[in-house]
Design a protein around this motif. Structure first.
Motif, PDB file in Angstrom:
ATOM      1  N   SER A 281      -4.442  -6.499  15.511  1.00 47.43           N
ATOM      2  CA  SER A 281      -3.878  -6.661  14.024  1.00 47.43           C
ATOM      3  C   SER A 281      -4.259  -7.470  12.970  1.00 47.43           C
ATOM      4  O   SER A 281      -5.101  -8.828  13.183  1.00 47.43           O
ATOM      5  CB  SER A 281      -2.066  -6.737  14.477  1.00 47.43           C
ATOM      6  OG  SER A 281      -2.706  -8.948  14.851  1.00 47.43           O
ATOM      7  N   GLU A 282      -3.791  -7.275  11.971  1.00 42.88           N
ATOM      8  CA  GLU A 282      -4.134  -8.101  11.112  1.00 42.88           C
ATOM      9  C   GLU A 282      -3.542 -10.088  10.781  1.00 42.88           C
ATOM     10  O   GLU A 282      -4.053 -10.640  10.270  1.00 42.88           O
ATOM     11  CB  GLU A 282      -3.309  -8.215   9.232  1.00 42.88           C
ATOM     12  CG  GLU A 282      -3.768  -6.251   8.705  1.00 42.88           C
ATOM     13  CD  GLU A 282      -3.119  -6.199   7.878  1.00 42.88           C
ATOM     14  OE1 GLU A 282      -2.877  -7.324   7.020  1.00 42.88           O
ATOM     15  OE2 GLU A 282      -3.434  -4.533   7.562  1.00 42.88           O
ATOM     16  N   ARG A 283      -2.877 -10.527  11.594  1.00 38.52           N
ATOM     17  CA  ARG A 283      -2.439 -10.976  11.623  1.00 38.52           C
ATOM     18  C   ARG A 283      -3.131 -11.746  13.028  1.00 38.52           C
ATOM     19  O   ARG A 283      -3.184 -13.601  12.534  1.00 38.52           O
ATOM     20  CB  ARG A 283      -1.265 -11.129  13.016  1.00 38.52           C
ATOM     21  CG  ARG A 283       0.181 -11.492  10.881  1.00 38.52           C
ATOM     22  CD  ARG A 283       1.688 -11.773  11.920  1.00 38.52           C
ATOM     23  NE  ARG A 283       1.929 -12.951  12.753  1.00 38.52           N
ATOM     24  CZ  ARG A 283       3.051 -12.651  14.305  1.00 38.52           C
ATOM     25  NH1 ARG A 283       3.606 -11.831  14.494  1.00 38.52           N
ATOM     26  NH2 ARG A 283       2.341 -13.368  14.571  1.00 38.52           N
ATOM     27  N   SER A 284      -4.060 -11.263  14.050  1.00 43.28           N
ATOM     28  CA  SER A 284      -4.347 -11.354  14.947  1.00 43.28           C
ATOM     29  C   SER A 284      -6.293 -11.854  14.207  1.00 43.28           C
ATOM     30  O   SER A 284      -6.430 -13.096  14.403  1.00 43.28           O
ATOM     31  CB  SER A 284      -4.657 -10.973  15.879  1.00 43.28           C
ATOM     32  OG  SER A 284      -3.405 -10.667  16.800  1.00 43.28           O
ATOM     33  N   ALA A 285      -6.419 -11.170  13.626  1.00 40.24           N
ATOM     34  CA  ALA A 285      -7.781 -11.109  12.617  1.00 40.24           C
ATOM     35  C   ALA A 285      -7.299 -12.930  12.076  1.00 40.24           C
ATOM     36  O   ALA A 285      -8.854 -13.079  11.982  1.00 40.24           O
ATOM     37  CB  ALA A 285      -7.825  -9.921  11.929  1.00 40.24           C
ATOM     38  N   ALA A 286      -6.187 -12.212  10.866  1.00 43.84           N
ATOM     39  CA  ALA A 286      -6.639 -13.839  10.181  1.00 43.84           C
ATOM     40  C   ALA A 286      -6.294 -15.245  10.693  1.00 43.84           C
ATOM     41  O   ALA A 286      -7.168 -16.278  10.808  1.00 43.84           O
ATOM     42  CB  ALA A 286      -5.133 -13.653   9.353  1.00 43.84           C
ATOM     43  N   VAL A 568      -5.742   6.896   8.744  1.00 45.06           N
ATOM     44  CA  VAL A 568      -7.385   6.383   9.269  1.00 45.06           C
ATOM     45  C   VAL A 568      -7.465   4.922   9.607  1.00 45.06           C
ATOM     46  O   VAL A 568      -6.056   3.920   9.165  1.00 45.06           O
ATOM     47  CB  VAL A 568      -8.487   6.046   8.232  1.00 45.06           C
ATOM     48  CG1 VAL A 568      -9.814   6.074   8.079  1.00 45.06           C
ATOM     49  CG2 VAL A 568      -8.985   7.636   7.329  1.00 45.06           C
ATOM     50  N   HIS A 569      -7.913   4.341  10.915  1.00 45.74           N
ATOM     51  CA  HIS A 569      -7.676   3.311  11.721  1.00 45.74           C
ATOM     52  C   HIS A 569      -8.103   2.039  11.039  1.00 45.74           C
ATOM     53  O   HIS A 569      -9.322   2.524  10.323  1.00 45.74           O
ATOM     54  CB  HIS A 569      -8.829   3.481  12.690  1.00 45.74           C
ATOM     55  CG  HIS A 569      -7.344   2.355  13.910  1.00 45.74           C
ATOM     56  ND1 HIS A 569      -8.307   0.662  13.570  1.00 45.74           N
ATOM     57  CD2 HIS A 569      -6.987   2.358  14.722  1.00 45.74           C
ATOM     58  CE1 HIS A 569      -7.573  -0.123  14.698  1.00 45.74           C
ATOM     59  NE2 HIS A 569      -6.448   1.015  15.316  1.00 45.74           N
ATOM     60  N   PRO A 570      -7.361   0.896  10.744  1.00 43.83           N
ATOM     61  CA  PRO A 570      -8.276  -0.073   9.654  1.00 43.83           C
ATOM     62  C   PRO A 570      -9.551  -0.249  10.741  1.00 43.83           C
ATOM     63  O   PRO A 570     -10.610  -0.876   9.325  1.00 43.83           O
ATOM     64  CB  PRO A 570      -7.218  -1.011  10.396  1.00 43.83           C
ATOM     65  CG  PRO A 570      -5.814  -0.854  10.690  1.00 43.83           C
ATOM     66  CD  PRO A 570      -6.553   0.699  11.214  1.00 43.83           C
ATOM     67  N   TYR A 571      -9.758  -0.016  11.366  1.00 41.79           N
ATOM     68  CA  TYR A 571     -11.480  -0.702  12.041  1.00 41.79           C
ATOM     69  C   TYR A 571     -12.220   0.448  10.923  1.00 41.79           C
ATOM     70  O   TYR A 571     -13.671   0.231  10.738  1.00 41.79           O
ATOM     71  CB  TYR A 571     -11.599  -1.051  13.447  1.00 41.79           C
ATOM     72  CG  TYR A 571     -12.049   1.076  13.864  1.00 41.79           C
ATOM     73  CD1 TYR A 571     -13.607   1.356  13.982  1.00 41.79           C
ATOM     74  CD2 TYR A 571     -11.377   1.625  14.401  1.00 41.79           C
ATOM     75  CE1 TYR A 571     -13.345   2.429  14.305  1.00 41.79           C
ATOM     76  CE2 TYR A 571     -11.119   2.891  14.906  1.00 41.79           C
ATOM     77  CZ  TYR A 571     -12.868   3.110  15.368  1.00 41.79           C
ATOM     78  OH  TYR A 571     -12.793   4.749  15.078  1.00 41.79           O
TER      79      TYR A 571
END
Length: 580
Positions: A281-286, A568-571
């Motif tokens: 997720s964006e939070r996890s990636a950050a 479209v998936h974020p990846y």
């Protein structure tokens, strides 16, 4: 990555004493260390399968295409950690299995492929150089001889397990049904052959004694780090290192994350960010990008885990704990060689020693950084702008419907991001991704067969695309027949999604006609081979599936989900931005 956890078969290890053939000796030796074999019967392996069936030595699961046999065996290992066996005939049967064999090699899956081979007298018009074909995908071959069947089989097993590789075990056609020699050496070798004595099919010992100084230095670094992160991979799963990693994280205030194949290893741990890489997720990636020290435990750091080089901050120090003698990615600053669990446990002890003499804990991750981070993703709309299902809302709803004790198998394709992003994985080895290492599609149906055989009491969930589903259609029937209880989710967007998003009108502008599939009645196909099935055009259409689940009956329910190709998936966005 760490070593594979393999266990011997619970079946009888003794071969029959009446008319034992060379194929029978092979089967008996395999049965000492494995329980299951998957494949298709043909001329070249008929005697082997006869020995398997008549001797009760291994449980045979028939698939309908040779590629499916290897894919099922691959998934069985990923879902269980145990050695597994596939089988094909010679020639066309063997060459049909090359794609999943290449996948298993790149994923470092220990399996033995028992195949027929040309007779010892020489090649026939239909024979090919199978050793050369296997070598082309970096898979070793061991050929059984007239007097060494058990020993050569033991060598194949040892190479597969300790080399973490698939191995081709070839039985020449004229030897397959030959009765074994009456000499004591050969007739007893399946039980006490010197080549098999002492083989251990549990966790390997560390390749060398642990580097105590390096462990102490890393313990100091973890205590001094402000934002330490522990990233666990499949090697940590193989080593059963989850509890030790969780304890280490708690002792130094670290957050944790896993690669996609290791999903579920740290499920429920305080401070777990969930899956790393492109499925984060964006939070996890950050949070992962904010770490100042990343300790990689049994993970190879492929391009997807690394988000094409952007996963970690530029200033982060990266330390890898692995059995490999060299670092597996240029981003690694230090490598400590050893078994994942042994190293994690040693670090727990070293941290405790340092704290006992007054070492301070510096970690100061902001409160709540990890709380709910993995699930903090867009819910999506009930329907996309084109009137088809939004895959985000579909998988969010499926997560609430599917039984908690679930095992998820996935084919490859653009859709591959939705299930790891939205479906909970209850424990390690409950998500299999056969095909990703070799970038193949079309292995979904047979991989679900192998995964289900490894965990027969779990609810098996296969997620496949329409392109991969059609490619693997030969094994739709065998999947429905083999899976005790489960669901097949077809992400049906009528295109080859990865190609459309990478090369179509919105990206490189290439012609999209070859990328389009058109509508297929997957629900009808499912019913034709014995599944219950539903066509899902809106979220309300899932009500029939919900009622089926409530009845608790055995069988397979196929969901033909008419999904929008526009979401479209974020990846994929990340991949396009970094690779154009």
């Amino acid at each position: 990555m760490s070593s594979s956890s393999l266990s011997p078969s619970s079946r009888s290890a003794s071969p029959r004493r009446d008319a034992v053939t060379i194929s029978g000796l092979v089967a008996a030796e395999l049965a000492r260390h494995a329980s299951d074999v998957f494949g298709v019967m043909g001329n070249g392996n008929a005697h082997f399968l006869d020995a398997v069936e008549r001797g009760g030595l291994l449980r045979f699961t028939a698939v309908r295409h040779e590629a499916g046999g290897v894919a099922a065996a691959d998934a069985f290992h990923r879902a269980s950690g145990r050695l597994t066996i596939a089988t094909t005939t010679y020639g066309a049967g063997f060459s049909n299995a090359v794609t999943p064999l290449a996948e298993a090699r790149r994923a470092r899956v220990p399996l033995v492929l028992v195949t027929g081979d040309q007779p010892t007298s020489g090649a026939r018009p239909w024979d090919i150089d199978q050793v050369a074909v296997a070598t082309a995908v970096d898979v070793p071959t061991i050929v059984v001889g007239a007097d060494d069947a058990a020993r050569r089989t033991a060598e194949a097993i040892a190479l597969a397990v300790h080399g973490r590789t698939p191995v081709v075990l070839a039985i020449p056609y004229d030897l397959a049904g030959r009765p074994v020699s009456s000499s004591p050496d050969e007739s007893s070798s399946a039980v006490d052959d010197a080549a098999t004595a002492g083989l251990e099919f549990g966790l390997d010992a560390p390749a060398q004694p642990l580097d105590v100084d390096a462990i102490r230095q890393l313990a100091d670094d973890l205590l001094a780090a402000r934002r330490p992160l522990l990233l666990a991979g499949l090697g940590a799963v193989d080593a059963e290192a989850g509890p030790a990693i969780a304890a280490l994280a708690a002792s130094v205030g670290a957050l944790t994350a896993t690669t996609a194949p290791a999903r579920g290893l740290l499920e429920g741990s305080v401070g777990d960010l969930g899956v790393a890489g492109g499925f984060a997720s964006e939070r996890s990636a950050a949070a992962i990008a904010a770490a100042d020290l990343v300790v990689v435990v049994g993970a190879g750091l492929n391009q997807f885990t690394m988000r094409f080089g952007t996963a970690f901050g530029d200033a982060a120090a990266v330390v890898q704990l692995d059995l490999e003698p060299v670092a597996t990615h240029p981003r690694v600053d230090r490598l400590i060689v050893g078994d994942a669990r042994a190293l994690a446990e040693a670090l727990v002890r070293a941290v405790a020693e340092r704290r006992a003499v007054g070492a301070a804990l510096s970690a100061d991750w902001p409160t709540g950084t990890a709380e709910g981070a993995w699930a903090d993703r867009p819910d999506g709309a009930p329907l996309a702008a084109d009137g088809r299902l939004d895959p985000r809302s579909l998988f969010r709803r499926l997560d609430t419907l599917l039984p908690d004790d679930r095992l998820i198998a996935q084919d490859g394709g653009h859709f591959i991001g939705w299930a790891p992003s939205y479906l909970r994985v209850p424990s390690a080895r409950r998500l299999t991704l056969v095909g990703t290492a070799y970038q193949s599609i079309g292995l979904g149906f047979p991989s679900a067969i192998g995964a289900a055989a490894a965990a027969p009491d779990a609810f098996t969930v296969l997620v496949t695309g329409d392109g991969g589903g059609l490619m693997a259609l030969a094994d739709l029937q065998s999947a429905v027949a083999s899976i005790r209880r489960g669901a097949i989710v077809v992400v049906h967007d009528e295109v080859y999604g990865a190609e459309v998003h990478q090369y179509g009108a919105a990206s490189l502008g290439l012609a999209e006609e070859p990328m389009r599939i058109g509508e297929v009645d997957f629900a009808g196909l499912g019913r034709a081979v014995g599944a219950t099935a539903s066509t899902i055009r809106t979220l309300d259409d899932l009500a029939e599936f919900e009622r089926w689940l409530a009845r608790g009956v055995d069988g397979v329910h196929l969901l033909d989900c008419r999904v929008s190709p526009t979401v479209v998936h974020p990846y994929m966005h990340e991949q396009l931005a970094l690779t154009r």
